[in-house]
Design an enzyme around this catalytic site. Structure first.
Site: not given
Ligand code: GRF
Length: 200
Positions: A12-14, A94, A110, A108
């Site tokens: 979860g750093t983003n 998804l 990447h 997203n």
């Protein structure tokens, strides 16, 4: 106010970068309505709890099919009036019914300069291993819209990062996160927020 859902699978750093941007006032008129992980043990859920953000674990394995999972996820987000879905290290592919429900409203992050080192099998450290194996001198990160493909939707933002002598996949991953991912993901959300604001 842009109400976003952040979908996570790991550290979860983003997500933290988005939280920090909101709390510092850098990212305005954006709220994180919920964080959803496919893994109960994702530290990203702890980060959400630490900031009083509702966190949920919704696992594909708990549904009879990916389509059922997709419908449940779409309903869950619609009932929470989510405007934008942000995939931040989310490792579930998804299903099309979910993509259709939120078409044009899923982004997203990447960890490469798409179209390099992306697509099926390119995630996490594997991306940086491939970049080092190819011997590129510059890599970076990309924020893009999500469509039915893997890392194939329209590109929103990119930021380049130099590969340094002696880099390992781990040192390169950390630099790409610090210098690129954590910068362009909040910036991309701000761009989308402004676009939606200008339209309204
Ligand atoms: C990041 O490198 C991101 O680019 C990739 O998965 C990793 C997730 O890291 N999609 P975190 O969970 O945000 O720390």
């Amino acid at each position: 106010m842009l109400n976003i859902a952040v979908l996570v699978s790991g550290g979860g750093t983003n997500l933290q970068a988005i939280i920090d941007a909101i709390e510092s006032g850098k990212l305005k008129s954006v709220a994180i309505g919920c964080v959803i992980s496919n893994r109960k043990d994702a530290y990203a859920l702890t980060r959400a709890a630490d900031h009083n953000i509702p966190g949920e674990c919704i696992r594909p394995r708990d549904f009879n099919s990916m389509e059922e999972y997709g419908d449940h996820m779409a309903d869950f987000l619609r009932t929470r009036n989510i405007d934008l879905v942000v995939l931040a290290g989310f490792l579930v592919v998804l299903p099309a019914n979910f993509i259709n429900a939120f078409r044009g409203r899923i982004i997203n992050i990447h960890p490469s300069l798409i179209p390099s080192f992306c697509g099926d099998g390119f995630y996490g450290l594997k991306v940086h291993e491939a970049a080092l194996a190819r011997g590129v001198k510059v890599t970076g990160a990309t924020v893009h819209y999500v469509d039915e493909g893997t890392d194939t939707g329209p590109i929103i933002l990119q930021k380049a990062v130099y590969v340094e002598p002696g880099d390992t996949p781990e040192t390169l991953q950390k630099r790409v996160m610090q210098q690129a991912e954590w910068v362009i993901l909040p910036e991309a959300i701000a761009i989308i927020q402004k676009e939606l604001e200008d339209r309204s």
